[in-house]
Each structure stands twice: as structure tokens, then as C-alpha cells.
Design a protein around this motif. Structure first.
Motif, mmCIF file in Angstrom:
data_model
loop_
_atom_site.group_PDB
_atom_site.id
_atom_site.type_symbol
_atom_site.label_atom_id
_atom_site.label_comp_id
_atom_site.label_asym_id
_atom_site.label_seq_id
_atom_site.Cartn_x
_atom_site.Cartn_y
_atom_site.Cartn_z
ATOM 1 N N PHE A 278 0.823 -1.211 0.000
ATOM 2 C CA PHE A 278 0.000 0.000 0.000
ATOM 3 C C PHE A 278 0.858 1.262 0.000
ATOM 4 O O PHE A 278 1.969 1.264 0.521
ATOM 5 C CB PHE A 278 -0.924 0.033 1.232
ATOM 6 N N HIS A 382 -5.122 -11.753 -5.482
ATOM 7 C CA HIS A 382 -6.291 -11.949 -4.622
ATOM 8 C C HIS A 382 -7.246 -10.763 -4.720
ATOM 9 O O HIS A 382 -8.453 -10.921 -4.746
ATOM 10 C CB HIS A 382 -5.863 -12.105 -3.154
ATOM 11 N N TYR A 383 -6.646 -9.575 -4.758
ATOM 12 C CA TYR A 383 -7.449 -8.358 -4.811
ATOM 13 C C TYR A 383 -8.292 -8.310 -6.071
ATOM 14 O O TYR A 383 -9.484 -8.049 -6.031
ATOM 15 C CB TYR A 383 -6.534 -7.126 -4.796
ATOM 16 N N GLU A 386 -11.017 -10.737 -5.976
ATOM 17 C CA GLU A 386 -12.038 -10.302 -5.025
ATOM 18 C C GLU A 386 -12.912 -9.210 -5.640
ATOM 19 O O GLU A 386 -14.120 -9.197 -5.462
ATOM 20 C CB GLU A 386 -11.353 -9.786 -3.751
ATOM 21 N N TYR A 387 -12.259 -8.314 -6.365
ATOM 22 C CA TYR A 387 -13.004 -7.238 -7.043
ATOM 23 C C TYR A 387 -13.986 -7.847 -8.040
ATOM 24 O O TYR A 387 -15.140 -7.466 -8.110
ATOM 25 C CB TYR A 387 -12.044 -6.315 -7.799
ATOM 26 N N LEU A 394 -20.496 -3.858 -5.622
ATOM 27 C CA LEU A 394 -19.674 -2.652 -5.467
ATOM 28 C C LEU A 394 -20.321 -1.442 -6.121
ATOM 29 O O LEU A 394 -21.048 -1.583 -7.103
ATOM 30 C CB LEU A 394 -18.310 -2.862 -6.122
ATOM 31 N N TRP A 398 -16.039 1.588 -8.135
ATOM 32 C CA TRP A 398 -15.099 0.565 -7.678
ATOM 33 C C TRP A 398 -15.003 -0.630 -8.613
ATOM 34 O O TRP A 398 -14.131 -1.458 -8.482
ATOM 35 C CB TRP A 398 -15.500 0.076 -6.269
ATOM 36 N N ASN B 86 -8.252 -8.888 0.986
ATOM 37 C CA ASN B 86 -9.593 -8.465 0.584
ATOM 38 C C ASN B 86 -9.744 -6.945 0.679
ATOM 39 O O ASN B 86 -9.840 -6.387 1.770
ATOM 40 C CB ASN B 86 -10.640 -9.147 1.464
ATOM 41 N N PRO B 87 -9.811 -6.281 -0.475
ATOM 42 C CA PRO B 87 -9.907 -4.809 -0.454
ATOM 43 C C PRO B 87 -11.227 -4.327 0.139
ATOM 44 O O PRO B 87 -11.328 -3.183 0.560
ATOM 45 C CB PRO B 87 -9.808 -4.432 -1.930
ATOM 46 N N LEU B 88 -12.222 -5.212 0.153
ATOM 47 C CA LEU B 88 -13.528 -4.801 0.678
ATOM 48 C C LEU B 88 -13.528 -4.742 2.204
ATOM 49 O O LEU B 88 -14.514 -4.334 2.818
ATOM 50 C CB LEU B 88 -14.632 -5.742 0.173
ATOM 51 N N HIS B 90 -10.887 -3.195 3.828
ATOM 52 C CA HIS B 90 -10.029 -2.080 4.258
ATOM 53 C C HIS B 90 -10.845 -1.114 5.094
ATOM 54 O O HIS B 90 -12.025 -0.892 4.800
ATOM 55 C CB HIS B 90 -9.522 -1.284 3.046
#
Lengths: 429, 172
Positions: A278, A382-383, A386-387, A394, A398, B86-88, B90
Motif C-alpha cells: 500500500f 487476490h485483490y 475479489e473485485y 460494489l 469501484w 480483501n480490499p472490501l 479495508h
């Protein structure tokens, strides 16, 4: 070492500039003005020759384009020289001073004319000597095309002068590239020496690369000489060989500098950039208030990339004030004194802020955008999954719809700072 | 614990999860604007003044952050908790604030003592360095707007209005 804002002790000049300085009134004018005057002189002389003698149109056209190429070339080389000459050498550290002075001494050394002299002698020999027994020389061919027994002195002088100028430029570009290669080898040696490497900022090396591009671009002026080469196949082959060689060597110089830029970034920082997931992104609002958000990022070895909604506050802010900072730290939770952070400030390129500009960017930089997407996918598998999985739940901003709702922001670094242990003082890298 | 603060006559009401989130965090990211108008981000140790809805930290009187705040007193702070996959999930808080600088020995000592309580002597000494108290400046942040996010959902709290604002839950 900031290229473009500093002044050296000694005035470094090319041989041509020293010659110009010896003649009134051209010594009163700047090098750029003299170059324009030289171009005008060639044009006026060419028109006069065309009016006075029966010169083939192809010859005059080729000569005109040759003079134009000469102008582009000279402007490029002077811009390059000016960028280096304007370095305020007193304000940079001693190691950088030594490195830069060595380079300037090499660059403006009187021997810079040597390649030009060789090329000039070679071309003159070719023009006056038949390549094969009983075959006509280039000048004899011109005589027969003009139906004259000897070429007019005004035309001969024009040919000699133009060829000298072109040879000087061709030689100087080649000399410059060899000097740049030598400088790169020296810089590489400095960067390999632990005690000296810290004196070279990656941003300085990037600035050097930006300056070197002037020379790369000035070589493109050489393509204007192709019509001149068309007058004689041998000259054309030699010219194409020269252009290929110089562009190839100049590309090597630029790619090597890109590699050195990466090497100037301390190993610990490179590890941090690889391991950190990040980054904090700082922008400035239209009301001059700071804005700060965390985000995912990738570093491609040169620039940073972030992906965001094209309606995000970041995009809005950057469209109004194109200044950004990205802060990446080790987020050391156990011992804050071991926390290391890298602050990068710079400017950005937004790959489209709506569908229309997104499509335009995709047409121009589509390959880079796709590559960036895959880099994100590789770093955050993974991100991304997941998105995609939760996409329906969402908000639109997003969802991963490149161009339609998301955009890429490329961060072009202008300065790096090191922040150690969450202290308030920043150290310039 | 739900907190209601009176910021110089302006109301700010922080829900429990926000105050708890602030209390659980150790480092805050601070964004200020430099004299060259570049955003400058740094991570800092901080203490939370519960009843005043403000965060406070100590900086060296010669630090970049102080130079920046003297040029432009506005700053933005973020505290975040990122999820590794998992960005959801955050979560974070962004506080838009105005800096209140003080060189009062009492305020500095108070802030220093609170930092010692929160982080311990070793960390505070290592990070602030061996400085005299008169080389430090205490910076208090008076919030103007607080944004809390969890995944893609944002909650905005406006602290700049005279009348009491209730939490306004928005998507996007």
C-alpha cells in the motif's frame, strides 16, 4: 545536480561557437541566432545559384533539405550543450562536480572535430576521385547534367561549405555519443563504489537521460539528408549506415542510463518497493488543501502507477494541480524506530479522465495500459479476483471497468526523500 | 464511547467506532503542502485528545512539516487498517484539519508525557531524538471534515457547521 538551472565556473564551448566568437557581428549574437542566420544564408545562396546557373531542381531540393537538416541538428546539439552548461556547478556535491566536470571537459574538447574531419576528407575524396577506373566522379556527373566544362566557383564554394558543415555535424554527433558512452561507463563505476554511489541521486540520472534525448532527437535531423543521398547510391548507403549506427548507439546510451537510474536507488528501498502493498497518495485540492488516501500501487522500475475511479477526488485534484506525492513505508508495527519510508514527489499522467479521453489514451498508450493491468494482476491476484467476485455489490466507481469507470495514473518522480523511523526530517535521496 | 466535541463553538460528533479506531492506531500519515506547492506525506507518532476530537504530535522546530504548516496551515491525516487479501475489508479515516501550533512549554510537556504513556520512553526518545524541549513544537489538529471508509462505503462527518450534524452514510 539539477540539469538546467545551474552555472559552471568555466564557459564550455564547441569549436564552431569559438569560431563564431572570432567574427564580428556574429560574435554579438547567440548561438541559436547564428544557426538561423546560417540557414537563411544557405537558402539565399541556393536561390541565387538556381537563378544564375542551370542547376537541376533535384540538386537544389536536396541541398535545401540538407540545410534544413543541418539546422535541426545544430539546434538539438546546442540545446543539449546549453542544458549541461547551465548546471550551477558550485551548488552540487564534490563527487557530482568531479563527474560532471570530467564529462564537460570530454564533451567540449577540441578533439570533438576529429570525426568531422575524417568524414569531410572521406566525402571530398569520394567526390573528386572515381570509385572505379573510368567511372565518372560525382562532380563530373553534375557538370554533365549542367552542360558545363567546369563548375562555377560560387557553386563549388557552396558545395564545399555545405559538405563541411554537414560533416562537422555528423562527426560531432558521433563524438557526442562516444562521450556519452564513456560517461555512462564512468557513472557505472561510481555507482559500483559504495562510498561514492550515495552521491548520485536517481533523479539526477533521470535528468541526464532527459538531456541526452536532445541529442537523440537532433540525430533525426539526419533523415533530411536522405534526398542528398539519393543523388548518389554510395552516399545514400553510407548515410543510412551512419543514421542506423548513431540511433542504435544513442538508444544504448539511453537504455543504459535507465538501468543506472534503477541502480542509484538503494537496494533497501527497492526491496521496500517490491514488498510494500500500500501507498499513501497526497494531492492538493483546488482550494489549496492537502488530500490523502491509501491505495494499491506498482513500480515498474521507473515510474509508479495507481488505479482509481475516473471520478475520484485524486483525478479531480490532479487535473487542477498536477503535483503528487506517494509515500511507501514498511508499516513496522512492532518497532516504530525501524520504520522506513520513501516519499516520492512528482507529476502525473492520467490515462483518461472520462470515456472519450480514456479511449484516446488507449489508442496511443494501449500497450502500456494493458501491461500495467497485468502488473497489477501479478502483484495483487487476490485483490483483483475479489473485485471481480464482488463486482455486482460494489459501487460503480469501484468496479473494474477499465476506461469506463477506472483510470490509471502514472506518477513520474521528480524527487525522492527517505523518512526513517517516523522522524519529521526528510533526507533527499 | 461516543464523543461530542466543541471545536471553538463548532460541533463535531464522533461515533464510537471512529474513536475506537483512532485509539487503536499507532501511526498517522500526515499530508502538508510545501512552499513549492507539493504535497508532502510523513508518518508520525501521535496522541489523541478524546474530548476535543483532536490529534496532537510533536515536531522539531526545524522540521519540514513545520515549515510547510507555517506556509499553509491545513493538513490531512489518515489512519488506516489494510487487509492483506480483501480490499472490501479495508478500513480507514481521513481527517481534514487545520493545524494549531504551540510553543508553550506546558503544552509541549503535556504532549510529550502523553507520547511517553502511549509509546514508552525508548521509542519516543529514539524517534524524537535527544532534543531539548524548547526545540520542539506541539501541533494540534482541529478537524474540519472526517471521512471514515470501510471497503467501498464512505461516511462523511462535517465538523465545520455550527449546528450539530448527524452521521450521513453515503455510498461511493
Amino acid at each position: 545536480m539539477k540539469i538546467g538551472i545551474m552555472q559552471p565556473h568555466k564557459k564550455y564551448k564547441f569549436l564552431q561557437e569559438l569560431v563564431f566568437e572570432g567574427f564580428w557581428p556574429i560574435n554579438k549574437l547567440s548561438s541559436q541566432t547564428n544557426t538561423i542566420l546560417l540557414l537563411i544564408m544557405y537558402f539565399a545562396w541556393g536561390v541565387l545559384l538556381f537563378l544564375l546557373y542551370d542547376i537541376p531542381v533535384s540538386f537544389i531540393t536536396a541541398g535545401t533539405l540538407g540545410a534544413l537538416g543541418l539546422y535541426i541538428w545544430t539546434i538539438g546539439i546546442f540545446r543539449y550543450a546549453d542544458a549541461l552548461r547551465d548546471v550551477e556547478i558550485e551548488r552540487i556535491n564534490k563527487v557530482n562536480q568531479k563527474f560532471l566536470t570530467e564529462y564537460l571537459e570530454d564533451l567540449f574538447h577540441p578533439s570533438s572535430i576529429i570525426f568531422g574531419v575524417f568524414i569531410y576528407c572521406g566525402v571530398l575524396t569520394y567526390l573528386f576521385t572515381p570509385l572505379f577506373p573510368h567511372s565518372p566522379t560525382f562532380l563530373a556527373q553534375l557538370q554533365s547534367e549542367m552542360n558545363v566544362t567546369s563548375l562555377p566557383p560560387l557553386l563549388m564554394l557552396f558545395i564545399f561549405l555545405l559538405i563541411f558543415d554537414l560533416s562537422y555535424r555528423l562527426g560531432l554527433s558521433l563524438y557526442l555519443i562516444f562521450t556519452q558512452l564513456r560517461r555512462n561507463v564512468r557513472l557505472s563505476r561510481y555507482l559500483k563504489t559504495p562510498m561514492l554511489s550515495s552521491y548520485f541521486s536517481p533523479v539526477d540520472i533521470r535528468n541526464l537521460e532527459g538531456t541526452d534525448r536532445f541529442n537523440f532527437l537532433s540525430i533525426s535531423g539526419g533523415f533530411m539528408l536522405i534526398p542528398l543521398g539519393l543523388l548518389d547510391p554510395i552516399l545514400l548507403y553510407l548515410l543510412l549506415l551512419y543514421l542506423f549506427l548513431t540511433l542504435f548507439l544513442s538508444s544504448i546510451v539511453l537504455f543504459h542510463l535507465r538501468f543506472l537510474y534503477l541502480r542509484a536507488i538503494p537496494e533497501g528501498i527497492l526491496k521496500l518497493l517490491k514488498s510494500a502493498k500500500f501507498a499513501q497518495i497526497g494531492t492538493i485540492t483546488t482550494k489549496k488543501r492537502p488530500h490523502l488516501t491509501p491505495t494499491l500501487f506498482i513500480f515498474n522500475g521507473r515510474n509508479f502507477f495507481i488505479a482509481t475511479s475516473n471520478k475520484s477526488k485524486k483525478v479531480k485534484n490532479l487535473r487542477s494541480i498536477n503535483k503528487i506525492s506517494i509515500f511507501i513505508d514498511s508499516q513496522e508495527q512492532k518497532d516504530y524506530t525501524k520504520n522506513v519510508g520513501l516519499l516520492t514527489i512528482g507529476r502525473t499522467r492520467i490515462y483518461g479522465h472520462d470515456i472519450r479521453t480514456g479511449i484516446i489514451y488507449f489508442i496511443v498508450l494501449g500497450f502500456r495500459m494493458i501491461r500495467t493491468y497485468f502488473l497489477f494482476h501479478r502483484k495483487y491476484p487476490h485483490y483483483i479476483n475479489e473485485y471481480w467476485r464482488g463486482s455486482r455489490e460494489l459501487p460503480r466507481a469501484w468496479r473494474i471497468f477499465p476506461i469506463l469507470s477506472r483510470t490509471i495514473i502514472e506518477i513520474i518522480p521528480e524527487q525522492f526523500y527517505l523518512a526513517k523511523a517516523s522522524r519529521t526530517n526528510l533526507v533527499m535521496l | 464511547m461516543r464523543v461530542k466535541c466543541d471545536l471553538n463553538g463548532e460541533w463535531c460528533e464522533l461515533p464510537e467506532y471512529i474513536t475506537e479506531f483512532i485509539l487503536a492506531k499507532s501511526l498517522v500519515y500526515v499530508n502538508t503542502i510545501s512552499r513549492e506547492n507539493y504535497p508532502i506525506i510523513q508518518s508520525l507518532l501521535f496522541v489523541n485528545e478524546h474530548e476535543k476530537c483532536t490529534l496532537r504530535f510533536l515536531v522539531n522546530s526545524k522540521s519540514n512539516i513545520l515549515v510547510n504548516l507555517n506556509h499553509n496551515p491545513f493538513l490531512t491525516l489518515t489512519l488506516d487498517k489494510t487487509h492483506p487479501s480483501n480490499p472490501l475489508r479495508h478500513e480507514g479515516i481521513m481527517i481534514e484539519a487545520k493545524a494549531h501550533l504551540t510553543s508553550s512549554a506546558n503544552d509541549i510537556q503535556l504532549c510529550y508525557n502523553e507520547l511517553l504513556d502511549k509509546y514508552g520512553v525508548e521509542i519516543v526518545t529514539k524517534i524524537l531524538g535527544a532534543v531539548e524541549m524548547d526545540e520542539l513544537i506541539a501541533i494540534g489538529t482541529i478537524p474540519n471534515k472526517i471521512v471514515h471508509w470501510k471497503g467501498p462505503f464512505f461516511q462523511k462527518l462535517d465538523c465545520s457547521k455550527r449546528k450539530r450534524k448527524s452521521a450521513n452514510l453515503t455510498k461511493g
